[in-house]
Design an enzyme around this catalytic site. Structure first.
Site, short mmCIF file in Angstrom:
data_model
loop_
_atom_site.label_atom_id
_atom_site.label_comp_id
_atom_site.label_asym_id
_atom_site.label_seq_id
_atom_site.Cartn_x
_atom_site.Cartn_y
_atom_site.Cartn_z
N ALA A 61 -37.55 -41.27 -61.41
CA ALA A 61 -37.25 -40.12 -60.55
C ALA A 61 -37.00 -40.58 -59.12
CB ALA A 61 -38.43 -39.15 -60.57
N GLY A 101 -38.72 -42.01 -65.52
CA GLY A 101 -37.70 -41.14 -66.10
C GLY A 101 -36.50 -41.93 -66.61
N GLU A 104 -37.50 -42.95 -69.96
CA GLU A 104 -37.46 -41.78 -70.85
C GLU A 104 -36.03 -41.47 -71.28
OE1 GLU A 104 -39.90 -39.31 -68.14
OE2 GLU A 104 -41.21 -39.02 -69.89
N GLU A 124 -45.56 -43.92 -63.62
CA GLU A 124 -46.00 -42.58 -63.20
C GLU A 124 -47.45 -42.56 -62.73
OE1 GLU A 124 -43.85 -43.14 -65.53
OE2 GLU A 124 -42.46 -41.48 -65.78
#
Ligand SMILES: CCCCCCC/C=C/C(=O)SCCNC(=O)CCNC(=O)[C@H](O)C(C)(C)COP(=O)(O)OP(=O)(O)OC[C@H]1O[C@@H](n2cnc3c(N)ncnc32)[C@H](O)[C@@H]1OP(=O)(O)O
Length: 237
Positions: A61, A101, A104, A124
């Site tokens: 992110a 992310g 992911e 994270e």
């Protein structure tokens, strides 16, 4: 942003571009979503490659936006679902880093090809959050619960080699993973959408013992996670 390019041989390339580390901002997320839509609805596109610009896949992110937004009007998890629902094979070409992310997004793809020097991880925990875009489901399905918990709880980055051994990455290359992914995508673009769908469904069925799909983090997992990470709760620390 994310750039959409229609390549020869029925392929589409989606390239994340947000210097310096191609982090996923709302603009990048919107770009990925729109590019995917173009690739999925174009009947001449048979397979899709996702990569990052300037020699790096994605560091997760865009943490610069965390200071500005509390919530986001676009969800990375929905994009990951869209990749998985779609019937065309999607290959992630990983250079340098796939973190948070970014990992992911790569886990949502059907195949992952990484450069030998690349690293992946879920940092994270260092920000006090959990992977929230399907990482807590997709990672244990690939590597099993203990190894997934280790990676999520430690936040450590692992080498492409370790990721290959664990099963996070399908192939390591010393050459350009984007070129290799394009070649690979071309080879598999002959796979019928029915074959891909059957395979995805079978894998989803076999892994259902690991818990419900889609954005679900069990209360027990969260409690276990906080037990291990909140100072004073674990081992009398
Ligand atoms: C819909 C939109 C939101 C979707 C969110 C979905 C949920 C996802 C959550 C996450 O992904 S949480 C994880 C976020 N990522 C990180 O925490 C990574 C943090 N960065 C690092 O660990 C390191 O910076 C690095 C990427 C390993 C690179 O380390 P290196 O030592 O090589 O360089 P640095 O000097 O640290 O960084 C270079 C340059 O890049 C900027 N930067 C790094 N990470 C980010 C990031 N995630 N977002 C924005 N910018 C980032 C860093 O600030 C440096 O910038 P400059 O100072 O050179 O301008």
């Amino acid at each position: 942003m994310a750039e959409f390019t229609r390549l020869q041989n029925c392929l589409a390339l989606i390239r994340l571009r947000n210097p310096p580390v191609n982090a996923i901002s709302t603009t990048v997320a919107r770009g990925i979503k729109e590019s995917l839509q173009k690739a999925i609805t174009d009947d001449t596109v048979k397979a899709i490659v996702i990569c990052g610009a300037d020699g790096i896949f994605c560091a997760g992110a865009d943490i610069r936006e965390f200071k500005v937004h509390k919530t986001f009007d676009i969800q990375l998890g929905d994009i990951v679902d869209e990749i998985q629902r779609n019937k065309k094979p999607v290959v992630a070409a990983i250079q340098k880093l796939a973190l948070g992310g970014g990992l992911e997004l790569a886990l949502g793809c059907h195949y992952r090809i990484a450069h030998a020097e690349a690293q992946v991880g879920f940092p994270e925990v260092t920000l006090g959050i959990l992977p929230g875009a399907r990482g807590t489901q997709l990672l244990p399905r690939l590597v099993g619960v203990p190894a997934a918990l280790d990676l999520i709880i430690s936040g450590r980055h692992i080498s492409a080699n370790e990721a290959l051994k664990l099963g996070i990455i399908d192939k390591i290359v010393n050459s350009d993973p984007i070129e290799e992914s394009i070649k690979f995508a071309q080879r598999i673009s002959g796979q019928s959408s029915q074959e891909l769908q059957m395979t995805s469904d079978m894998v989803a069925d076999k892994s259902s013992a690991l818990g419900p799909p889609k954005g679900y983090t069990s209360k027990a997992t969260i409690e276990f996670f906080f037990y291990l990470t909140v100072p004073g709760l674990c081992c009398g620390m």
